[in-house]
Design an enzyme around this catalytic site. Structure first.
Site, PDB file in Angstrom:
ATOM      1  N   ASP A 106      -3.227  51.392  49.278  1.00  0.00           N
ATOM      2  CA  ASP A 106      -3.753  52.560  47.863  1.00  0.00           C
ATOM      3  C   ASP A 106      -2.565  53.083  47.280  1.00  0.00           C
ATOM      4  OD1 ASP A 106      -5.979  51.018  48.524  1.00  0.00           O
ATOM      5  OD2 ASP A 106      -7.138  52.765  48.461  1.00  0.00           O
ATOM      6  N   HIS A 163      -6.332  49.426  40.628  1.00  0.00           N
ATOM      7  CA  HIS A 163      -6.831  51.426  41.201  1.00  0.00           C
ATOM      8  C   HIS A 163      -6.462  51.756  39.777  1.00  0.00           C
ATOM      9  CE1 HIS A 163      -8.412  53.124  44.721  1.00  0.00           C
ATOM     10  NE2 HIS A 163      -7.115  54.253  45.201  1.00  0.00           N
ATOM     11  N   HIS A 207      -5.928  56.854  38.252  1.00  0.00           N
ATOM     12  CA  HIS A 207      -5.984  57.227  39.422  1.00  0.00           C
ATOM     13  C   HIS A 207      -7.821  58.595  39.331  1.00  0.00           C
ATOM     14  CE1 HIS A 207      -6.715  58.512  43.546  1.00  0.00           C
ATOM     15  NE2 HIS A 207      -6.484  57.284  43.766  1.00  0.00           N
ATOM     16  N   HIS A 219      -2.523  53.792  52.463  1.00  0.00           N
ATOM     17  CA  HIS A 219      -2.190  54.814  51.646  1.00  0.00           C
ATOM     18  C   HIS A 219      -0.437  54.100  51.132  1.00  0.00           C
ATOM     19  CE1 HIS A 219      -6.694  55.684  51.608  1.00  0.00           C
ATOM     20  NE2 HIS A 219      -6.431  56.184  50.084  1.00  0.00           N
TER      21      HIS A 219
END
Ligand SMILES: [Zn+2]
Length: 228
Positions: free
Chosen positions: A46, A97, A101, A191
């Protein structure tokens, strides 16, 4: 009048609560794990693309012969289109995503459409391929999200295992913890860029040992589309 104001003061937070945290009831129908009949897992990443860390993650995956899924932030993809394209060209799955964010708990329906739609379009433009999946930042959903992702044909994918701790951990220990939590059909949430400061650098340090550990335990590391 006074009574109406009181009713409104009570109703608005209740409606907002249903719209935000109440929407999490619907995530039971989202994807949290692949089928459990096969010893396979998918690595998902991510918050990128990060111009420094993501290419190093891609190098590691290439060396190990592993393909994963990258849930990109639209405006970061727009700033690093070369990295986004490299992800797609290497055969990894692309996920959306959102554009910036942001937490969907703070977005009304119009902002939700924009965050999801703009993110999708920016990633498709940068990578040269449309995202297949969607993941909301911090896993926070709202009621408008489900229609938006359905219209784009990008199922909402959460995770089975989130092995990263918020504080720095020795890479060998981090990899050991991640390996210990493996199970059939697991979707790993990792991540490759900063949400938590230093997350990308820490991933680069422990990812090779995590992959080695999972392979040692007999797990096939497959792209998300294949796992599902
Ligand atoms: Zn995120």
């Amino acid at each position: 009048m006074k009574r109406a104001a009181w009713l409104l003061a009570g109703a608005l937070p209740a409606a907002w609560g249903a719209y935000t945290w109440g929407s999490h009831l619907l995530t039971v129908a989202s994807i949290w794990r692949g089928p459990t009949g096969r010893r396979a897992a998918a690595l998902t990443f991510d918050d990128g693309p990060d111009p420094e860390c993501t290419p190093r993650v891609l190098d590691i995956l290439e060396r190990e012969g592993v393909r994963g899924a990258f849930f990109l932030v639209g405006r970061r993809a727009e700033k690093a289109p070369g990295v986004a394209r490299r992800i797609a060209d290497a055969g990894h799955d692309l996920g959306n995503h959102t554009w910036s964010h942001t937490s969907l708990w703070r977005c009304g329906p119009a902002d939700t459409e924009r965050e999801i739609g703009d993110g999708h379009a920016a990633i498709a433009q940068a990578a040269g391929a449309a995202p297949r999946f969607f993941r909301p930042p911090w896993g926070k959903t709202n009621l408008a999200m489900f229609g938006a992702v359905r219209r784009l044909g990008t199922p909402c994918v959460f995770w089975t295992v989130q092995p990263e701790s918020r504080r720095p951990v020795d890479p060998a220990e981090q990899a050991r913890r991640g390996t210990a939590r493996a199970r059939a059909g697991a979707i790993y949430d990792l991540h490759d860029a900063d949400g938590v400061p230093g997350a990308g650098t820490r991933l680069v340090a422990y990812l090779p040992a995590l992959i080695a550990g999972l392979k040692r335990e007999g797990y096939a590391l497959v792209p998300l589309r294949e796992l599902l």
